[in-house]
Scaffold this active site. Structure first.
Site, short mmCIF file in Angstrom:
data_model
loop_
_atom_site.label_atom_id
_atom_site.label_comp_id
_atom_site.label_asym_id
_atom_site.label_seq_id
_atom_site.Cartn_x
_atom_site.Cartn_y
_atom_site.Cartn_z
N SER A 447 70.72 54.37 -5.58
CA SER A 447 70.95 53.18 -5.21
C SER A 447 72.07 53.40 -3.10
CB SER A 447 72.09 51.70 -5.39
OG SER A 447 71.86 51.10 -4.70
N ASP A 533 62.40 45.57 -7.70
CA ASP A 533 63.46 45.65 -6.66
C ASP A 533 63.67 44.66 -5.56
OD1 ASP A 533 65.91 46.53 -5.98
OD2 ASP A 533 65.72 48.71 -6.35
N HIS A 587 66.72 46.94 -9.67
CA HIS A 587 67.03 47.22 -8.86
C HIS A 587 68.57 48.43 -10.49
CE1 HIS A 587 69.20 49.95 -5.86
NE2 HIS A 587 70.71 48.74 -6.29
#
Length: 623
Positions: A447, A533, A587
């Protein structure tokens, strides 16, 4: 060449997986929101019975979905269940319920919760909107105080918060404001004996403090200090009990409990075992209990359960029936001096039996954003790597939260480059101290950690041989220019607003991984991205990979290395840049089976790129 796992490593991996299944099925019961936590993100669960069997799926943090047309509610044990359109919705019996027949809840849209609804389950069911947040930077959640006296509507941005109270004895009254939002002031509310206990950043230094004020006059001018944290101390969480408050703290890489007695007005500090890196807190449904339970863990230590007795003022390690996983792992804590001479903590794990550490593979982890600590909970694959002779290093760079709120502030917005300097200093120190060397070093990030990892690849690619990224944020400037995306406006408090300020435009451009790709020799890269995502758009990752591949090939051509198809003639090298797009999951969240497959692909990539097989079997053939 196939990576080969020793029998010991495989045994520990399987043992670790078995432990996790048994442990978490035993201790982590389904629940909607763990309301004891005011710092960590919350989540809820939905039981889906649309098919022939019941399955569980996770709902996004802070949401319980729009429950507007439930036909009935059923209480069973500690849970309440709702059925609607073939789905069963689950809630803890005492979460968000103002009374037995009045429920407050949030709904989510575009990754945000900004509305609060109230539903009554009396003779005639009725639902109405009771609160709406107008500022796109703020998210809304609901919390119930431990004594069940108040529900709180919490509206929080990354730097500012505002709380409204709902009296559970009078659930139909309008919410009452505790303190109007003040820029830069975060606060959370608990209740005890007609007083509000306020966990807040108000005052100097801008770290968390515990304060209190009367319910009837809760304004900022009436807040009185109860306890203030020391500088460079991270508050992980706070748990309230009838006569005590327990603070879970991190300082200089070690974990502590600070137990505050509201009766004797004393503070008892307990240093926890040095191997521990992470708390895993347990729910305490009764605030009158005399014992606080929690678990301690590290990347290579499965959770161990502990209990702190308020009566005895002592810490007890709980007996565990499962067979313990034994590892010869040594934990070292280092401090690297960054470019501005700030000391940056590093936590290092390696096998005590390892020799010639400079020849062992090193996996470096980094995050450095949002004031969030590096994830250092137990991972089965980390234990396997230790048994295989790997070195694991966790770099607690600025932008994260390991040393408190000031550590985050010193690494966000116009200070983001400090995190990059910290990361470089950490890797250089590790090599100087004999922990591996660049050709056997890999970097792992997920991330927002992809910002610093990608930036290091551009600025100092010679420090590492390979990099593994999961859902990486590598196209910072383009994403922050698109305000129609769900989280862009909220993210401005972390990265700055390039549309409103030219200085931020130039600054973000100076470190953005995508913007700074150039023709040079890059390490090999394995990127896992997710088709669905919503936080990291796939288009940005695709642009990054395409540009990185082109730069690597251009460098090969420019240095007169003959490229045949996509391979270089023997004796030369070109990085492997692999993009693994997952159709399932979102995600950094995958099913258990998909997660195992991701880990397997990452380990296979790292073993090949770092020539681990060659290192372990220099005199034997590698099969």
């Amino acid at each position: 060449m196939k990576a080969r796992t020793s029998c010991v490593g495989l045994k520990n991996l399987l043992q670790g997986l078995s432990f996790s299944v048994k442990y978490y099925s035993k201790h982590n019961h389904l629940q909607t929101i763990r309301l004891s936590s005011k710092i960590k993100p919350k989540k809820c669960y939905i039981l889906d019975c649309s098919g022939s069997t019941y399955t569980c799926r996770t709902a996004p943090p802070g949401s319980i979905l729009p429950w507007r047309f439930f036909s009935c509610k059923i209480k069973f044990g500690e849970n309440v269940y709702f059925e609607e359109n073939g789905c069963i919705f689950l809630s803890k019996a005492d979460d968000e319920w103002a009374t037995n027949d009045v429920l407050y809840y949030t709904s989510q849209k575009n990754l945000k919760c900004q509305n609060v609804f109230m539903t009554t389950f009396t003779n005639q069911k009725h639902t109405k909107l009771v609160y709406t947040e107008q500022d796109a930077r703020f998210f809304v959640d609901i919390y119930c105080t431990k004594d069940r006296r108040f529900l709180t509507i919490n509206s929080n941005s990354k730097t500012t918060s505002e709380v409204w109270l709902i009296d559970c004895r009078q659930p139909f009254k309008l919410p009452a404001l505790v303190q109007a939002r003040t820029k830069g002031v975060i606060y959370h509310i608990e209740h005890r004996n007609d007083e509000l206990y306020i966990l807040t950043t108000y005052g100097e230094p801008a770290e968390y403090k515990l304060m209190k004020a009367p319910v009837a006059s809760s304004g900022l001018e009436n807040w009185q200090l109860v306890y203030a944290l020391e500088e460079k101390t991270k508050l992980v969480d706070l748990e309230m009990f009838s006569d005590h408050s327990v603070m879970f703290l991190k300082k200089a890489g070690c974990l502590y409990l600070n137990v505050i007695s509201f009766v004797s007005h004393s503070v008892h500090s307990v240093k926890l075992p040095t191997w521990a890196c992470e708390f895993e807190l347990e729910s305490h449904p009764e605030h009158t209990t005399s014992t606080c339970y929690f678990q301690l863990t590290s990347p290579v230590h499965p959770p161990k359960r502990f209990a702190y007795s308020f009566k005895e003022n002592n810490l007890i390690e709980q007996a565990v029936q499962e067979v313990p996983i034994i590892t010869n792992c040594h934990t070292t804590r280092l401090l690297a001096k960054s470019k501005d001479e700030t000391l940056v903590p590093i936590t290092v794990f390696h096998n005590m039996n390892s020799k010639e550490l400079h020849r062992k593979p090193l996996l470096v982890h980094v995050y450095g954003a949002y004031g969030i600590d590096l994830n250092m909970s137990f991972k089965e694959e980390k234990l396997m790597l230790i048994e295989e002779g790997w070195i694991l290093a966790y770099c607690h760079v600025r932008g994260g939260g390991e040393l408190g709120l000031s550590w985050h502030k010193d690494g966000c917005q116009h200070n983001k480059l400090k995190g990059l300097y910290d990361l470089k200093a950490c890797i250089v120190l590790l090599h100087e101290l004999g922990f591996s060397q660049p050709r056997y070093t890999a970097l792992a990030a997920a991330s927002a950690g992809g910002v610093l990892a990608g930036a290091l690849c551009n600025s100092d690619p010679e420090l590492i041989r390979a990099m593994v990224l999961q859902a990486p944020f590598v196209d910072v400037l383009n994403i922050m220019m698109k305000t129609h995306l769900p989280l862009t406006i909220e993210e401005q408090e972390e990265w700055g607003n390039p549309l409103a300020d030219e200085k931020y435009m130039k600054y973000i451009k100076s470190y953005c991984p995508y913007q700074n790709i150039k023709s040079q020799c890059y390490p090999s890269v394995f990127i896992t991205a997710y088709e669905n995502d919503q936080r990291i758009p796939l288009t940005g990752v695709l642009r990054y990979v395409q540009k990185l591949r082109k730069a690597a090939l251009d460098h090969a051509r420019r240095t007169n290395k003959k490229v045949i198809a996509s391979f270089i003639v023997p004796g030369n090298c070109i990085p492997n840049i692999i993009l693994d797009i997952q159709a399932n999951g979102s995600h950094c969240i995958s099913s258990w089976e998909d997660s195992l497959n991701e880990v397997a692909r990452h380990l296979a990539f790292l073993n090949k790129e770092l020539e681990v097989c060659h290192l372990q079997h220099q005199t034997k053939s590698c099969k």
